[in-house]
Design an enzyme around this catalytic site. Structure first.
Site, PDB file in Angstrom:
ATOM      1  N   HIS A   1     -28.747  10.709  -4.078  1.00 16.32           N
ATOM      2  CA  HIS A   1     -28.633   9.878  -2.962  1.00 16.32           C
ATOM      3  C   HIS A   1     -27.254   9.373  -2.861  1.00 16.32           C
ATOM      4  O   HIS A   1     -26.530   9.153  -3.729  1.00 16.32           O
ATOM      5  CB  HIS A   1     -29.598   8.875  -2.968  1.00 16.32           C
ATOM      6  CG  HIS A   1     -29.703   8.413  -1.533  1.00 16.32           C
ATOM      7  ND1 HIS A   1     -29.796   9.141  -0.215  1.00 16.32           N
ATOM      8  CD2 HIS A   1     -29.756   7.124  -1.076  1.00 16.32           C
ATOM      9  CE1 HIS A   1     -29.930   8.211   0.626  1.00 16.32           C
ATOM     10  NE2 HIS A   1     -29.820   7.211   0.562  1.00 16.32           N
TER      11      HIS A   1
ATOM     12  N   CYS B   1     -27.050  13.489   2.960  1.00 21.62           N
ATOM     13  CA  CYS B   1     -26.540  12.059   2.865  1.00 21.62           C
ATOM     14  C   CYS B   1     -25.046  12.192   2.689  1.00 21.62           C
ATOM     15  O   CYS B   1     -24.476  11.270   2.927  1.00 21.62           O
ATOM     16  CB  CYS B   1     -27.595  11.231   1.653  1.00 21.62           C
ATOM     17  SG  CYS B   1     -27.402  12.024   0.180  1.00 21.62           S
TER      18      CYS B   1
ATOM     19  N   ASP C   1     -26.998   2.036   4.195  1.00 22.70           N
ATOM     20  CA  ASP C   1     -27.790   3.436   3.601  1.00 22.70           C
ATOM     21  C   ASP C   1     -28.561   3.641   5.017  1.00 22.70           C
ATOM     22  O   ASP C   1     -29.414   3.049   5.576  1.00 22.70           O
ATOM     23  CB  ASP C   1     -28.880   3.076   2.524  1.00 22.70           C
ATOM     24  CG  ASP C   1     -29.858   4.123   2.117  1.00 22.70           C
ATOM     25  OD1 ASP C   1     -29.849   5.145   2.751  1.00 22.70           O
ATOM     26  OD2 ASP C   1     -30.369   3.814   1.191  1.00 22.70           O
TER      27      ASP C   1
END
Length: 256
Positions: free
Chosen positions: A113, A40, A136
């Site tokens: 994250h 990520c 996201d």
């Protein structure tokens, strides 16, 4: 991987390299396709690069199963982008609606994250306000989602005790996207265990900078400096690593 290539900001020559993180970010057919599972920090680097450096100023709105709708344009002067690392001191943060979970309401417990927040200044009833959206690449929620809806849908864990809440509540490191593009680098060695990849790495070159240094583990990476939520900044924002905020402080920063 080739660690002698500068793929960061400044006078960036990485467009000359067709397999660089930046070049592939711009050539990718859609923003959703920027995603590589379990990377990520790189996915959001590339998304931020595409948003800030892309000549088309392409802005992907909510996608559905029938097509990939793209809205052109955008007002750069009234837009700001923030890279946000989500973690806590325990590095165990429950998040709902994550693609990695086998059910949207079954929480993923991430060590960290990374998301991107787009903050746009708009006039509402004669007053300038901030409209914040979350991008996201790992959520089942719409892409993008309003910050308010994202926070409500993602961080709804009911903790069994105040102690658990203190330990596992999310913290947010908020960095201006421009600084993140300039300073982040990673050789991906944190994803190697006993000589084997924990998750298949991206096919493009590693993200590097001209002045990168080895970390305490001997890796060419400063990823851990972004994940570390123990450096609270006490309300002061560091241009390189931003500021660490609680959930309530994050809401306040973006006018919620």
């Amino acid at each position: 991987m080739s660690l002698n290539k500068h793929d960061g900001g400044g006078k960036d020559r990485s467009h000359q390299e067709p397999n660089s993180a930046s070049s592939t970010a711009l050539s990718c057919s859609s923003e959703k396709e920027l995603r590589t599972a379990c990377y990520c920090e790189e996915n959001i680097w590339r998304l931020a690069y595409r948003r800030l450096r892309g000549s088309s100023r392409e802005e992907t709105v909510e996608e559905d199963s029938r097509n990939d709708r793209v809205r052109k344009g955008g007002n750069k002067e009234n837009e700001e982008y923030y890279v946000v690392f989500v973690s806590n001191k325990e590095r165990c943060c429950p998040m709902f609606h994550q693609i990695a979970s086998d059910h949207p309401m079954k929480a993923c417990f991430w060590d960290y994250h990374v998301i991107l927040i787009q903050a746009t200044k708009v006039m509402k009833r004669g007053k300038q306000v901030i409209q914040a959206q979350v991008l996201d690449l790992d959520t089942h929620l719409p892409f993008p989602t309003s910050l308010e809806e994202y926070l409500q849908g993602t961080f709804g864990m009911k903790f069994a005790s105040k102690k658990d809440e203190r330990m596992y509540a999310p913290m947010f490191r908020v960095i201006r996207a421009e600084y993140y593009l300039e300073t982040f680098f990673s050789d991906r060695m944190h994803m190697v265990k006993d000589g084997t990849w924990i998750a298949k790495p991206p096919t493009y070159e590693c993200i590097t900078t001209a002045n990168m240094t080895k970390n305490k583990h001997g890796f060419w990476s400063n990823l851990d400096d972004y994940i570390d939520m123990s450096r609270l900044n006490h309300g002061r924002s560091d241009s390189k690593y931003g500021e660490v905020l609680t959930l309530d402080q994050l809401k306040s920063k973006f006018g919620l």
